[in-house]
Design a protein around this motif. Structure first.
Motif, PDB file in Angstrom:
ATOM      1  N   CYS A 128     -12.761  20.923  23.883  1.00 27.05           N
ATOM      2  CA  CYS A 128     -12.312  19.544  24.027  1.00 27.05           C
ATOM      3  C   CYS A 128     -13.301  18.626  23.319  1.00 27.05           C
ATOM      4  N   GLN A 129     -12.808  17.507  22.825  1.00 26.11           N
ATOM      5  CA  GLN A 129     -13.681  16.526  22.191  1.00 26.11           C
ATOM      6  C   GLN A 129     -13.754  15.315  23.116  1.00 26.11           C
ATOM      7  N   TYR A 130     -14.936  15.078  23.662  1.00 28.37           N
ATOM      8  CA  TYR A 130     -15.108  14.038  24.670  1.00 28.37           C
ATOM      9  C   TYR A 130     -15.369  12.655  24.084  1.00 28.37           C
ATOM     10  N   PHE A 131     -15.868  12.583  22.860  1.00 28.43           N
ATOM     11  CA  PHE A 131     -16.174  11.302  22.235  1.00 28.43           C
ATOM     12  C   PHE A 131     -15.571  11.257  20.842  1.00 28.43           C
ATOM     13  N   TYR A 132     -15.166  10.063  20.438  1.00 28.46           N
ATOM     14  CA  TYR A 132     -14.637   9.865  19.086  1.00 28.46           C
ATOM     15  C   TYR A 132     -14.994   8.452  18.651  1.00 28.46           C
ATOM     16  N   GLU A 133     -15.570   8.327  17.453  1.00 27.54           N
ATOM     17  CA  GLU A 133     -15.907   7.009  16.928  1.00 27.54           C
ATOM     18  C   GLU A 133     -14.766   6.527  16.038  1.00 27.54           C
ATOM     19  N   CYS A 134     -14.185   5.374  16.407  1.00 26.72           N
ATOM     20  CA  CYS A 134     -13.082   4.801  15.642  1.00 26.72           C
ATOM     21  C   CYS A 134     -13.561   4.447  14.246  1.00 26.72           C
ATOM     22  N   LYS A 135     -12.794   4.857  13.252  1.00 31.57           N
ATOM     23  CA  LYS A 135     -13.140   4.579  11.861  1.00 31.57           C
ATOM     24  C   LYS A 135     -12.775   3.158  11.458  1.00 31.57           C
ATOM     25  N   GLY A 136     -12.076   2.456  12.343  1.00 27.42           N
ATOM     26  CA  GLY A 136     -11.699   1.075  12.060  1.00 27.42           C
ATOM     27  C   GLY A 136     -12.717   0.075  12.586  1.00 27.42           C
ATOM     28  N   CYS A 137     -13.023   0.166  13.885  1.00 28.96           N
ATOM     29  CA  CYS A 137     -13.905  -0.824  14.507  1.00 28.96           C
ATOM     30  C   CYS A 137     -15.235  -0.251  15.000  1.00 28.96           C
ATOM     31  N   GLY A 138     -15.374   1.077  14.987  1.00 31.84           N
ATOM     32  CA  GLY A 138     -16.626   1.708  15.405  1.00 31.84           C
ATOM     33  C   GLY A 138     -16.750   1.938  16.901  1.00 31.84           C
ATOM     34  N   ALA A 139     -15.722   1.603  17.663  1.00 29.42           N
ATOM     35  CA  ALA A 139     -15.768   1.825  19.117  1.00 29.42           C
ATOM     36  C   ALA A 139     -15.871   3.316  19.416  1.00 29.42           C
ATOM     37  N   ILE A 140     -16.594   3.641  20.463  1.00 22.56           N
ATOM     38  CA  ILE A 140     -16.696   5.026  20.910  1.00 22.56           C
ATOM     39  C   ILE A 140     -15.616   5.232  21.977  1.00 22.56           C
ATOM     40  N   LEU A 141     -14.649   6.076  21.664  1.00 19.92           N
ATOM     41  CA  LEU A 141     -13.567   6.365  22.598  1.00 19.92           C
ATOM     42  C   LEU A 141     -13.944   7.540  23.471  1.00 19.92           C
ATOM     43  N   ARG A 142     -13.564   7.447  24.726  1.00 19.92           N
ATOM     44  CA  ARG A 142     -13.764   8.513  25.710  1.00 19.92           C
ATOM     45  C   ARG A 142     -12.407   8.804  26.336  1.00 19.92           C
ATOM     46  N   PRO A 143     -12.204   9.988  26.877  1.00 22.78           N
ATOM     47  CA  PRO A 143     -10.913  10.302  27.497  1.00 22.78           C
ATOM     48  C   PRO A 143     -10.589   9.359  28.657  1.00 22.78           C
ATOM     49  N   LYS A 144      -9.303   9.099  28.840  1.00 23.60           N
ATOM     50  CA  LYS A 144      -8.850   8.348  30.012  1.00 23.60           C
ATOM     51  C   LYS A 144      -9.034   9.230  31.239  1.00 23.60           C
ATOM     52  N   VAL A 145      -9.121   8.613  32.400  1.00 23.47           N
ATOM     53  CA  VAL A 145      -9.252   9.351  33.656  1.00 23.47           C
ATOM     54  C   VAL A 145      -8.088  10.326  33.789  1.00 23.47           C
ATOM     55  N   GLY A 146      -8.404  11.574  34.057  1.00 27.41           N
ATOM     56  CA  GLY A 146      -7.381  12.602  34.216  1.00 27.41           C
ATOM     57  C   GLY A 146      -7.089  13.389  32.949  1.00 27.41           C
ATOM     58  N   ASP A 147      -7.536  12.899  31.798  1.00 32.00           N
ATOM     59  CA  ASP A 147      -7.360  13.624  30.537  1.00 32.00           C
ATOM     60  C   ASP A 147      -8.623  14.392  30.212  1.00 32.00           C
ATOM     61  N   CYS A 148      -8.462  15.508  29.487  1.00 33.06           N
ATOM     62  CA  CYS A 148      -9.621  16.345  29.192  1.00 33.06           C
ATOM     63  C   CYS A 148     -10.360  15.928  27.920  1.00 33.06           C
ATOM     64  N   CYS A 149      -9.684  15.196  27.012  1.00 35.65           N
ATOM     65  CA  CYS A 149     -10.341  14.852  25.749  1.00 35.65           C
ATOM     66  C   CYS A 149      -9.686  13.636  25.109  1.00 35.65           C
ATOM     67  N   VAL A 150     -10.295  13.143  24.035  1.00 37.53           N
ATOM     68  CA  VAL A 150      -9.765  11.958  23.355  1.00 37.53           C
ATOM     69  C   VAL A 150      -8.412  12.220  22.698  1.00 37.53           C
ATOM     70  N   PHE A 151      -8.149  13.463  22.289  1.00 40.81           N
ATOM     71  CA  PHE A 151      -6.854  13.762  21.671  1.00 40.81           C
ATOM     72  C   PHE A 151      -5.730  13.699  22.695  1.00 40.81           C
ATOM     73  N   CYS A 152      -6.008  14.126  23.918  1.00 39.37           N
ATOM     74  CA  CYS A 152      -4.995  14.045  24.981  1.00 39.37           C
ATOM     75  C   CYS A 152      -4.761  12.592  25.394  1.00 39.37           C
ATOM     76  N   SER A 153      -5.778  11.746  25.268  1.00 40.66           N
ATOM     77  CA  SER A 153      -5.650  10.343  25.651  1.00 40.66           C
ATOM     78  C   SER A 153      -5.058   9.467  24.545  1.00 40.66           C
ATOM     79  N   TYR A 154      -5.484   9.658  23.300  1.00 40.01           N
ATOM     80  CA  TYR A 154      -5.140   8.725  22.237  1.00 40.01           C
ATOM     81  C   TYR A 154      -4.434   9.358  21.040  1.00 40.01           C
ATOM     82  N   GLY A 155      -4.244  10.664  21.072  1.00 40.90           N
ATOM     83  CA  GLY A 155      -3.650  11.360  19.934  1.00 40.90           C
ATOM     84  C   GLY A 155      -2.145  11.544  20.049  1.00 40.90           C
ATOM     85  N   THR A 156      -1.546  11.907  18.931  1.00 37.22           N
ATOM     86  CA  THR A 156      -0.107  12.174  18.890  1.00 37.22           C
ATOM     87  C   THR A 156       0.215  13.580  19.372  1.00 37.22           C
TER      88      THR A 156
END
Length: 74
Positions: free
Chosen positions: A30-58
């Motif tokens: 699982c990938q727990y952190f992701y840096e947005c290439k647009g604004c530089g924000a560090i994304l973390r999974p939403k509560v209950g999701d295991c990773c950033v792809f499950c929270s913000y990915g297609t």
């Protein structure tokens, strides 16, 4: 026997700036952190999701895909 293929590409959408980037997911973790290439924000999974792809990915992460979307992967 039916074999499910795992998709390794997912498009992450930043919840802050809405920037979209297509990324290759790790196939065995699982990938727990992701840096947005647009604004530089560090994304973390939403509560209950295991990773950033499950929270913000297609596409959910490969471990979740392999479990047919059931349960937690990490």
């Amino acid at each position: 026997m039916h074999e499910t293929s795992v998709i390794l590409s997912s498009t992450i959408t930043c919840p802050i700036c809405r920037f979209k980037a297509t990324e290759t997911m790790p196939s065995d973790a699982c990938q727990y952190f992701y840096e947005c290439k647009g604004c530089g924000a560090i994304l973390r999974p939403k509560v209950g999701d295991c990773c950033v792809f499950c929270s913000y990915g297609t596409v959910p992460c490969p471990p979740i895909q392999a479990q047919s979307g059931r349960g937690r992967c990490c």
